[in-house]
Scaffold this motif. Sequence first.
Motif, PDB file in Angstrom:
ATOM      1  N   UNK A   1       8.269  -1.342  11.768  1.00 57.16           N
ATOM      2  CA  UNK A   1       9.087  -2.522  11.506  1.00 57.16           C
ATOM      3  C   UNK A   1       8.207  -3.754  11.357  1.00 57.16           C
ATOM      4  N   UNK A   2       8.718  -4.728  10.597  1.00 60.99           N
ATOM      5  CA  UNK A   2       8.027  -6.002  10.406  1.00 60.99           C
ATOM      6  C   UNK A   2       9.052  -7.104  10.652  1.00 60.99           C
TER       7      UNK A   2
ATOM      8  N   UNK B   1      12.386  -5.888   8.900  1.00 54.86           N
ATOM      9  CA  UNK B   1      12.283  -4.932   7.803  1.00 54.86           C
ATOM     10  C   UNK B   1      11.794  -3.607   8.379  1.00 54.86           C
ATOM     11  N   UNK B   2      12.547  -2.550   8.167  1.00 60.80           N
ATOM     12  CA  UNK B   2      12.177  -1.231   8.677  1.00 60.80           C
ATOM     13  C   UNK B   2      11.448  -0.455   7.579  1.00 60.80           C
ATOM     14  N   UNK B   3      10.243   0.001   7.906  1.00 58.18           N
ATOM     15  CA  UNK B   3       9.471   0.800   6.959  1.00 58.18           C
ATOM     16  C   UNK B   3       8.342   1.495   7.710  1.00 58.18           C
TER      17      UNK B   3
ATOM     18  N   UNK C   1       8.921  -7.112   0.424  1.00 58.57           N
ATOM     19  CA  UNK C   1       9.238  -5.758  -0.042  1.00 58.57           C
ATOM     20  C   UNK C   1       8.480  -5.440  -1.319  1.00 58.57           C
ATOM     21  N   UNK C   2       8.304  -6.443  -2.190  1.00 56.13           N
ATOM     22  CA  UNK C   2       7.615  -6.214  -3.464  1.00 56.13           C
ATOM     23  C   UNK C   2       6.132  -5.939  -3.273  1.00 56.13           C
TER      24      UNK C   2
END
Length: 409
Positions: free
Chosen positions: A86-87, A77-79, A120-121
């Motif tokens: 990233x995660x 997950x890119x953030x 994500x939530x």
Amino acid sequence: MIEGIFFARFLPQEGTKVVHQSPPGCVVPEPNVNKPRLFDFETMAEYIIPRQAFCNRYVTIICPDHKSCILGHPVCIFDEKYERNEFMFNFGLVIGVDVDKTPYEAVVRRLASTFTEMEIQNQFLSLEESESGKGRRSIAALLEIIKEDLNNYNECMIPVDDANTINMKLFPIYTPPPPVKSWHVPIAKMNFSTIIDDTWDLTMVRVIPHIDGIKDVRRIAHDAEISLPLTKLVLQHLLYYSSILMLDLFLFGSIYAPTPTLGDFMADKEGMQDECANYVYINGPRLSNYDLCRLFATLCTGRTLKEWLKLHLDQGLPILNHVDVRRFIQFGVIKGLIYRVHKYAVSSQYLASIVSGQNVAIKGGELLQKYADGMHCFDQITAENNMADHRIMDQLRKFPKGDVEIVYR
């Protein structure tokens, strides 16, 4: 069966790490747990959390010892809120290398998609050990419940919080059934009357009452007043789920021959002789097990059932007074004790026309020429043309003399 399940994530300072596992110690050592690991995690770590090119897709990993297989779906997950922006994590299942992996693919994908959405939530995975993560069901508990429910019930429904629930089910994957032919005879392997209800497909409801082990597919379609293609589709659906099995037409002009499995019947393995007796006897005194073995052993490639019956009648054994011959043959075929020897017509002139690519009409073969290539058995001719065996032979005699050969195989 799932031997182990684990949650691994990539930590910038520590690298790939197994955070939770079930059962304890199955992947990495744990305090006070002394049990062999399913695989060497240090060797497989770079494949469990791989490079980004292999993330966000289903992967299978065979362990070097060829004893276990790891099924995973690594996610990245890119953030900007994460360290290094990233995660990366992976939920992996460990199964035996010989176990069919297909049913578990949907489970692994569902685990990845569900926990990705939860991350994500509300950062369900990355903030598990923080203050905001308290009061929620732990990932370790979820893994334990998932493994036990899937192994014991093939499904699980686990509430995680007010907004999320994990729903998964293992569906068995069956091999595609062979094509259903109009001359096949379906036999039910279960009592449909006890499970059928108003929600069943209407076509299937009309077909099932005609499955009696005697009617062929063509006759079932006629009696149920359903088109033949739809009838075949219904029976193929039942065949896919192993609810029925298909046998050949029962005709007294048919030929059957024993297989090597007949030796198991002779040795009475698993009480096969008594099972056969209970299935085939109709009245009168029970024949001895020796006579049952003799009945099977005297079937051969050069003898029709009619000739077989006459043989035993001449020897003083009136089979029809004691045994339902149709059920006797069915028992032998189902158990693999005997096999059907089919008859095929081969026309040399018709084969020559096929090879040359010319559609030549053979004198006298107008009706059966298309069946004389050695690929269409007499059962098919009987079902599609409503012709008995003797009528088929009469038609084949109309071919030029010496042109047609009958092949048994």
